[in-house]
Write a protein that holds these residues in place. Structure first.
Motif, PDB file in Angstrom:
ATOM      1  N   SER A  96     -33.507 -22.105  -5.944  1.00 11.51           N
ATOM      2  CA  SER A  96     -32.912 -22.853  -4.841  1.00 11.51           C
ATOM      3  C   SER A  96     -33.933 -23.090  -3.742  1.00 11.51           C
ATOM      4  N   ASN A  97     -33.898 -24.302  -3.165  1.00  8.26           N
ATOM      5  CA  ASN A  97     -34.732 -24.622  -2.015  1.00  8.26           C
ATOM      6  C   ASN A  97     -33.925 -24.697  -0.721  1.00  8.26           C
ATOM      7  N   LEU A  98     -32.662 -24.322  -0.766  1.00 11.61           N
ATOM      8  CA  LEU A  98     -31.871 -24.273   0.451  1.00 11.61           C
ATOM      9  C   LEU A  98     -32.390 -23.161   1.354  1.00 11.61           C
ATOM     10  N   PRO A  99     -32.525 -23.400   2.675  1.00  9.70           N
ATOM     11  CA  PRO A  99     -33.153 -22.409   3.561  1.00  9.70           C
ATOM     12  C   PRO A  99     -32.598 -20.998   3.441  1.00  9.70           C
ATOM     13  N   GLY A 100     -31.280 -20.845   3.343  1.00 10.18           N
ATOM     14  CA  GLY A 100     -30.691 -19.517   3.296  1.00 10.18           C
ATOM     15  C   GLY A 100     -30.936 -18.780   1.996  1.00 10.18           C
ATOM     16  N   LYS A 101     -31.232 -19.519   0.920  1.00  9.97           N
ATOM     17  CA  LYS A 101     -31.431 -18.905  -0.390  1.00  9.97           C
ATOM     18  C   LYS A 101     -32.876 -19.002  -0.861  1.00  9.97           C
ATOM     19  N   ARG A 102     -33.694 -19.575  -0.041  1.00 13.32           N
ATOM     20  CA  ARG A 102     -35.061 -19.894  -0.433  1.00 13.32           C
ATOM     21  C   ARG A 102     -35.973 -18.691  -0.283  1.00 13.32           C
ATOM     22  N   LYS A 103     -36.805 -18.458  -1.269  1.00 10.86           N
ATOM     23  CA  LYS A 103     -37.813 -17.398  -1.184  1.00 10.86           C
ATOM     24  C   LYS A 103     -39.160 -18.048  -0.865  1.00 10.86           C
ATOM     25  N   PRO A 104     -39.794 -17.680   0.242  1.00  7.37           N
ATOM     26  CA  PRO A 104     -41.053 -18.319   0.606  1.00  7.37           C
ATOM     27  C   PRO A 104     -42.162 -17.976  -0.391  1.00  7.37           C
ATOM     28  N   SER A 105     -42.981 -18.948  -0.709  1.00  7.79           N
ATOM     29  CA  SER A 105     -44.198 -18.649  -1.450  1.00  7.79           C
ATOM     30  C   SER A 105     -45.145 -17.887  -0.540  1.00  7.79           C
ATOM     31  N   VAL A 106     -46.018 -17.068  -1.143  1.00 13.28           N
ATOM     32  CA  VAL A 106     -46.969 -16.264  -0.382  1.00 13.28           C
ATOM     33  C   VAL A 106     -48.357 -16.491  -0.968  1.00 13.28           C
ATOM     34  N   ILE A 107     -49.267 -17.002  -0.146  1.00 11.33           N
ATOM     35  CA  ILE A 107     -50.640 -17.244  -0.561  1.00 11.33           C
ATOM     36  C   ILE A 107     -51.540 -16.348   0.281  1.00 11.33           C
ATOM     37  N   MET A 108     -52.315 -15.486  -0.375  1.00 14.71           N
ATOM     38  CA  MET A 108     -53.242 -14.588   0.317  1.00 14.71           C
ATOM     39  C   MET A 108     -54.666 -15.072   0.042  1.00 14.71           C
TER      40      MET A 108
END
Length: 654
Positions: free
Chosen positions: A191-203
């Motif tokens: 899901s890309n809905l804000p409340g269900k969205r998991k942010p990608s993490v780039i280090m």
């Protein structure tokens, strides 16, 4: 202070706290306030006012360091970027978005130029690079010749391509190497809905880069990293000496010592696969994962360690990078101690390009996690990053153009500052080593949906934080968008008081609260001692090092160390004490001592508890820092920790 002059270039006017403002996005801004007097005939540049502290509380005062102080300016000259080759690529893998496959494109015009003829035939082939599981390395398969428009098989992860004259395979037109990010469709239910969205993490990591040195050597990149949406963790303090403990704390929540005691011996084959790295949690939360690190010989989980048996992440650049180091020509620039170029390209570009392609392939359609780390241009010389300012800035601009910052949390980080070289001789050397660069970017949708987390991160910028807090933040990110009754992930094992950077930290936090050992703590000042009595401490520390080598049965091959001379000895002054009061001898106190030993002139820096009555020194030898290189001194031992303290008898030079 009022200054008048022509083309002033002063770096320090006075040290006062910066004025703070908040922009329209709710981001904390700092304005450098300086006063100048202008006249019509004089051109005056803006004068910067520097803050007194990165962190300023009753329990922690981390001093701000002017990156262009007089000591630095006496020895520092920026370096110029050098290209590896003016040649363009003869063969390029191009991702076809309709087919979702890679196609090999041959630059036929370039081939004609390289052959100096359009009538001479040539052939091109690739070696497929596959992972050698037993050694966390690579194997190469037999040559596979191809022609224009060849579609790369989906299972291929890495290629070394070569084109040669048709009837003479020793007449090589060009070698090149590529990692390819083969497409895998996302699982259902993302899901890309804000409340269900998991942010990608780039280090995005650069080894040995302090927050002081990024200001000094990479001003364009630093300026970019202070733009809207970025938060600099100015109170971020490392928890260990070198890369391994600092990345272990971020990626696992454990110190190496505790992981070895509670999980397994990471010196043994298969142990690293059992340690709960963050990418395992990411995978369980439907993240696609990737990791890459250049300079394979000194890679964090392979130098003096067995590496991974099972491939740790979905995309893993180590096999390809080792193959590129083997098959392609390598070159060092005049000032370089490490490989500057592999083939036609900058060494680190193979990792950063791998990361860029991974992000571009997936960031719009599913949550991803990537760690992309470079040692090659920063590890051995603090000045080298000045070569790379425009180069690194371009990667940031490319990410922005490709829309990565619209989707992802980016963490631009280092593990520690410079650990060797002239810079450690400065008054600020202690801080340079212990205060790594740390910047965190939050995308607009995240700031809008989680204003309380954004506000906490903003407040935490000038509060004491550590690697363990960053680990907890990564766990916190994984939990976002999950079910309300889902189980919480375990937080950092070795810092019970640490928590996510998205929660406000106690302004009165101590190093002990943040899991930072005394030897690395920058919160409390130390005062240099002038009397001779303090010279009793360093010899006692050397005795402890010799005992350590003896306990590890290394005395037969490692030299017995003796004192050459003492650089300095300092005593800890608690913040409630008056730093400028006359020193009185304490029965028991904490000291730091820096000294040189014989043989070979190695320098060490130790934090100890010294009893002035019994003359007993209490010190954990494995916290003692080696501040000169051990590369030529410790060839007779393979254990990384022992290398710090062993001067091999076979390597004695004096």
């Amino acid at each position: 202070m009022r200054m008048v002059g022509k083309k002033l270039s002063l770096n320090l006017v006075n040290q006062t706290n910066e004025s703070e403002y908040v922009d329209d996005d709710g981001d904390l801004l700092t304005e450098d306030v300086g006063e100048v007097e202008e006249s019509e005939e004089q051109e005056v540049t803006k004068v910067r006012t520097l803050p007194l502290y990165y962190v300023d509380s009753s329990k922690c005062k981390i001093p701000y360091v002017d990156p262009f102080g007089p000591d630095t300016l006496a020895v520092y000259t920026p370096m110029k970027f050098e290209t590896c080759s003016n040649e363009t690529a003869l063969v390029t893998p191009i991702f076809n978005h309709n087919m979702k496959r890679y196609v090999l494109h041959i630059n036929e015009t370039l081939a004609t130029i390289l052959l100096n003829s359009s009538d001479i035939d040539y052939n091109c082939y690739y070696l497929e690079i596959v992972r050698d599981q037993a050694h966390d390395s690579y194997n190469s398969l037999n040559r596979k010749y191809f022609s224009q428009g060849f579609v790369v098989p989906h299972h291929v992860q890495g290629l070394v391509v070569t084109c040669h004259k048709f009837d003479n395979d020793s007449f090589v037109l060009q070698h090149d190497g590529y990692s390819v990010i083969q497409y895998v469709p996302p699982p259902p239910g993302i899901s890309n809905l804000p409340g269900k969205r998991k942010p990608s993490v780039i280090m995005f990591g650069i080894d040995s880069l302090s927050r002081i040195n990024i200001r000094r050597t990479m001003p364009k990149t630093y300026n970019y990293l202070t733009g809207s949406g970025w938060y600099e963790m100015q109170g971020y303090n490392k928890i260990g000496d070198n890369t391994f403990p600092n990345l272990m704390a971020i990626l696992t929540g454990y110190t190496p010592k505790t992981a070895k005691e509670l999980i397994c011996d990471w010196d043994k084959d298969g142990c690293l696969d059992r340690i709960p790295f963050i990418w395992h949690y990411m995978k369980n939360a439907s993240y696609l994962t990737a990791m890459g690190e250049d300079e394979s010989g000194m890679a964090t989980f392979n130098y003096c360690k067995p590496g991974f048996v099972q491939q740790p992440t979905d995309y893993y650049a180590r096999p390809q990078h080792k193959a590129f180091e083997h098959f392609l020509d390598k070159w060092k620039c005049a000032e370089c101690e490490m490989t500057y170029c592999i083939g036609r390209r900058i060494t680190s570009s193979y990792i950063y390009d791998f990361g860029r392609d991974f992000v571009n392939r997936y960031v719009d359609e599913r949550p991803i996690f990537g760690l992309f780390w470079s040692n090659s241009f920063s590890h051995n010389d603090y000045r080298m990053t000045s070569k790379m300012d425009d180069y690194i800035l371009q990667y940031m601009l490319d990410f922005e153009t490709d829309g990565v910052f619209e989707q992802s949390i980016m963490i631009f980080l280092s593990d520690h500052g410079s650990r060797y070289g002239k810079i450690l001789g400065f008054e600020s050397g202690f801080l340079e080593e212990r205060l790594p660069a740390m910047f965190i970017y939050l995308p607009p949708w995240f700031r809008a949906h989680y204003p309380e987390f954004t506000k906490a991160l903003q407040l935490n910028q000038n509060r004491l934080t550590s690697n363990f807090d960053l680990h907890n933040t990564l766990k916190h990110i994984i939990e976002l968008g999950g079910t309300p009754d889902g189980p919480a992930l375990p937080r950092s094992n070795d810092c019970p008081k640490c928590h996510s950077l998205f929660y406000t930290h106690d302004p009165e936090r101590t190093c002990d609260d943040a899991g930072i050992p005394e030897h690395f703590c920058t919160c409390v000042p130390y005062k240099r001692l002038k009397g001779k009595w303090a010279s009793r401490i360093a010899p006692k520390v050397i005795d402890r090092i010799n005992e350590y080598l003896e306990r590890r049965n290394l005395s037969e091959i490692c030299s017995t160390l003796t004192l050459s001379y003492i650089h300095r000895t300092e005593i800890k002054i608690e913040l409630e004490e008056n730093f400028h009061d006359e020193m009185s001898t304490k029965d028991v106190a904490i000291y730091r001592t820096k000294f040189k030993v014989r043989p070979n002139g190695a320098d060490f820096y130790a934090t100890v508890t010294f009893n002035n009555v019994t003359e007993n020194v209490d010190v954990d030898v494995e916290t003692i820092s080696r501040t000169t290189s051990y590369e030529r001194d410790a060839t007779c031992v393979s254990d990384k920790m022992a290398k710090l303290y062993c001067i091999c008898k076979s390597n004695v030079r004096d």
